[in-house]
Design an enzyme around this catalytic site. Structure first.
Site, PDB file in Angstrom:
ATOM      1  N   PHE A 147      15.026   3.444 -16.919  1.00  0.00           N
ATOM      2  CA  PHE A 147      14.597   2.048 -16.911  1.00  0.00           C
ATOM      3  C   PHE A 147      14.659   1.514 -18.337  1.00  0.00           C
ATOM      4  O   PHE A 147      13.955   1.987 -19.224  1.00  0.00           O
ATOM      5  CB  PHE A 147      13.176   1.852 -16.357  1.00  0.00           C
TER       6      PHE A 147
ATOM      7  N   ASP B 282      14.698   4.900 -26.519  1.00  0.00           N
ATOM      8  CA  ASP B 282      13.958   3.748 -26.007  1.00  0.00           C
ATOM      9  C   ASP B 282      12.494   4.173 -25.885  1.00  0.00           C
ATOM     10  O   ASP B 282      12.100   4.839 -24.933  1.00  0.00           O
ATOM     11  CB  ASP B 282      14.521   3.316 -24.649  1.00  0.00           C
TER      12      ASP B 282
ATOM     13  N   LYS C 203       6.628  -3.791 -26.254  1.00  0.00           N
ATOM     14  CA  LYS C 203       5.302  -3.643 -25.650  1.00  0.00           C
ATOM     15  C   LYS C 203       4.164  -3.557 -26.681  1.00  0.00           C
ATOM     16  O   LYS C 203       3.754  -4.566 -27.217  1.00  0.00           O
ATOM     17  CB  LYS C 203       5.309  -2.471 -24.678  1.00  0.00           C
TER      18      LYS C 203
HETATM   19  C1  LIG Z   1       9.234  -2.229 -20.277  1.00  0.00           C
HETATM   20  C2  LIG Z   1      10.427  -1.467 -20.718  1.00  0.00           C
HETATM   21  C3  LIG Z   1      11.617  -2.117 -21.094  1.00  0.00           C
HETATM   22  C4  LIG Z   1      11.809  -3.594 -20.973  1.00  0.00           C
HETATM   23  O1  LIG Z   1      10.892  -4.359 -21.701  1.00  0.00           O
HETATM   24  P1  LIG Z   1      10.658  -5.899 -21.318  1.00  0.00           P
HETATM   25  O2  LIG Z   1       9.756  -6.397 -22.407  1.00  0.00           O
HETATM   26  O3  LIG Z   1      10.033  -5.931 -19.968  1.00  0.00           O
HETATM   27  O4  LIG Z   1      11.996  -6.551 -21.327  1.00  0.00           O
HETATM   28  C5  LIG Z   1      12.660  -1.329 -21.554  1.00  0.00           C
HETATM   29  N1  LIG Z   1      12.546   0.002 -21.635  1.00  0.00           N
HETATM   30  C6  LIG Z   1      11.427   0.658 -21.274  1.00  0.00           C
HETATM   31  C7  LIG Z   1      11.358   2.141 -21.401  1.00  0.00           C
HETATM   32  C8  LIG Z   1      10.330  -0.049 -20.782  1.00  0.00           C
HETATM   33  O5  LIG Z   1       9.236   0.603 -20.385  1.00  0.00           O
END
Ligand SMILES: *Cc1c(COP(=O)(O)O)cnc(C)c1O
Length: 428
Positions: free
Chosen positions: A147, A235, A276
């Site tokens: 994701f 990520d 985040k």
């Molecule tokens: C939440 C998330 C995203 C996307 O972030 P948004 O601010 O919702 O666009 C990408 N990668 C990971 C691992 C995430 O948990």
């Protein structure tokens, strides 16, 4: 103003969203009106423990006074200049965040998906200009069940049919490998050879259900990438910033905040993606970090964002990171995480309903002993809500537990009690 005077109940707000908003989410039926630290309150005034933390954006707790204070101060002074001009906050933040995480440069964006897009663009450009990949030939290796967000390019390499279905044609240039499978990674690296520019990976797969890979997967994958001159892109939007018991999940169980002698033995990504909790949930702030030989491929006009690096974001992010350090949130996450898993493991042993407990730090999940398309996990979450704790199923039969990291031991024991009572009294 009128709304608050009328003191409408939950159903009113649920109906409003239902009627006027796109149905792109399926929320738990609770309407929140206030947050403070680890707590949330609904419009009826009922108090809850937050066990989602806005998908780990609110690691520092709701409405942290230091973060909100800085945000207010800066909002009254200067909010946005765009990058057409310099401002007196951006450079200060850039110095701070790069020193904090140990990189030469940062590229500031707003949302997580934007930061992932940015990392992909930097990686491809580096592939053509530094590695010498032939035009339009670059491959980025990604993982199954990943994701990384919701843009057209990112969903192009998603394996989730909901995320992907009917949004084609898809962006080419991505090759999936099974997560936590070094041999599969090696095979793809061999197959595509010099065309591979990068490997994009979550150190723990959060959305997939808090899937923790084997301890050697991340360091060995990074070593393979280094050997093949492939950029290792982490990520850490969900796993980073103290959530998993270290400053970053790639730090393993080290909670030195990136400043200890052990650091050298842990993985340093070539490109680090944050979002985040970089703002403590106060504001959309994301970032891509890399060293000069990589970030240097981006020149004026080649990437940008009107709001990226705005003065409010800069002030909020510095304070959010200061709070993580001052309140020792990585250490707390590690300590409470161990306690939480040990208690929930006992519950799993006692109850037929819970088949597995897993996680690291305060990013944990239980797997419910039912099929992914059953409503059992959802029904348990509804019952948890009734009992004063907010959590949400991910992928059907998995419930993620990720409270704010400012939780105390006494509070988490109270939460464990709620979870235990809910599970043991649950009737299908
Ligand atoms: C939440 C998330 C995203 C996307 O972030 P948004 O601010 O919702 O666009 C990408 N990668 C990971 C691992 C995430 O948990």
């Amino acid at each position: 103003m009128q709304e608050t005077l009328l003191q409408k109940g939950s159903q009113h707000y649920i109906d409003l969203e239902d009627k006027h908003g796109a149905h792109n989410y399926h929320p738990l039926p609770v309407v929140l009106a206030k947050g403070d630290g680890v707590y949330l309150w609904d419009v009826e005034g009922k108090k809850y423990y937050d066990f989602l933390s806005a998908y780990s954006a609110v690691n520092q707790g709701h409405c942290h006074p230091r973060i909100v204070g800085k945000m207010k101060e800066q909002a009254e002074t200067l909010t946005l200049t765009s990058r057409a001009f310099y401002n007196n906050r951006l450079g200060v933040y850039e110095k701070y965040v790069t020193e904090y995480f140990g990189f030469d440069k940062v590229l500031p964006m707003n949302t997580g998906a934007e930061a992932v897009e940015t990392a992909i663009k930097i990686c491809r450009k580096w592939g053509y200009e530094k590695k010498g990949i032939q035009p339009n030939d670059a491959i980025v290796i990604v993982c199954g069940q990943n994701f990384h967000g919701r843009t057209t390019t990112i969903i192009s390499f998603s394996s989730d049919p909901d995320a992907k279905g009917n949004f084609g044609p898809y962006t080419p240039g991505f090759v999936p490998v099974e997560y936590n499978n070094l041999e599969a990674l090696m095979e793809v690296l061999n197959e595509y050879g010099d065309r591979v520019a990068g490997f994009l990976v979550e150190p723990i797969q959060g959305e997939a259900g808090v899937f923790v890979p084997d301890a050697d997967f991340i360091p060995k994958a990074a070593a393979l990438c280094k050997e093949r001159n492939v950029l290792f892109i982490a990520d850490e939007i969900q796993t980073g910033i103290a959530r998993t018991g270290g400053l970053l999940a790639v730090c393993g169980d080290c909670s030195c905040q990136g400043h200890c002698e052990r650091q050298a033995s842990f993985t340093t990504p070539d490109i680090l993606i944050l979002g985040k909790a970089l703002s403590g949930g106060a504001y959309p702030v994301s970032a891509v970090l890399a060293n000069d030989p990589i970030m240097g491929v981006i020149k004026p006009g080649q990437h940008g964002s009107t709001f990226g690096g705005n003065p409010v974001a800069c002030e909020v992010a510095i304070e959010a990171l200061e709070v993580v350090r001052d309140e020792k949130l990585a250490q707390n996450s590690r300590k409470l995480g161990e306690l939480f898993r040990s208690k929930l493991q006992k519950l799993a042993d006692e109850s037929d309903l819970v088949s597995l407990v897993r996680g690291r730090g305060l990013l944990n999940a239980i797997v419910i002993n039912d099929t992914p398309d059953s409503s059992t996990a959802w029904d348990i979450c509804v019952q948890l809500k009734e009992n004063g704790l907010l959590a949400k199923p991910t992928h059907g039969n998995i419930i993620r537990f990720a409270p704010p990291l400012v939780m105390t031991e006494e509070q988490i024991l109270d939460c464990i009690r709620i979870i235990k009572e809910t599970i043991l009294n649950f009737k299908k």
